[in-house]
Design an enzyme around this catalytic site. Structure first.
Site: not given
Ligand code: 4NP
Length: 162
Positions: A11, A14, A16-18, A128
């Site tokens: 994702c 790294n 939240c989703r992955s 997201d």
């Molecule tokens: P992820 O979510 O891609 O599912 O881990 C996010 C985590 C952090 C950010 C964006 C999306 N960020 O902008 O810091």
């Protein structure tokens, strides 16, 4: 011994989703006694959260499902593209970002939207949740669990026991 099936969940951050997908898929293969067949990891297209544990909201929801997340965020690197058999991305931005790293058609073929394995007819995207509320995190958890089952069925390793 047969080569393990190497699966990388990807994702943006790294956190939240992955990591949620990594934990859900690992939990599923454990339940089916198929752990020995897999190498499973996750990473982000950005290095924004390098070294961080998953977001506390992600960990809390996973924990409620009996999944303890210990993964530390890391950025995707070029070696990952050749090393892993499946590069499972969460949304179209991840898809574009990972695709832009290579012209190799063998690698391009390994990059798949994880949401394609969902059991209903919804969009093949794991959205997201980072700037959203707990309900969005719960939806992500439900979706990655559902997609994990679909992906395992797709691999057809269910019947390939011990
Ligand atoms: P992820 O979510 O891609 O599912 O881990 C996010 C985590 C952090 C950010 C964006 C999306 N960020 O902008 O810091």
């Amino acid at each position: 011994m047969k080569e393990k099936i190497k699966v990388l969940f990807i994702c943006l951050g790294n956190i939240c989703r992955s990591p949620a997908a990594e934990g859900a898929f690992l939990n599923l293969v454990k339940q089916k006694n198929l752990t020995h067949l897999f190498e499973i990891d996750s990473c982000g297209t950005s290095g924004y959260h390098d070294g961080d544990l998953a977001d506390p909201r992600t960990r809390k929801i996973a924990e409620k499902r009996g999944i303890h997340l210990t993964h530390r965020s890391r950025k995707l690197n070029k070696k990952d593209l050749t090393y892993f058999d499946y590069l499972l991305v969460m949304d179209e931005n991840n898809l574009d970002d990972v695709r832009s790293l290579t012209n190799d058609i063998n690698i391009q073929g390994k990059i798949i939207l994880f949401g394609k394995f969902r059991s209903d007819s919804g969009a093949p995207i794991v959205p997201d949740p980072y700037y959203k509320n707990e309900i969005a995190f719960e939806m992500v958890q439900n979706l990655v669990e559902d997609c994990s089952s679909g992906f395992l069925n797709f691999l057809g390793v269910d019947e390939c026991l011990k």
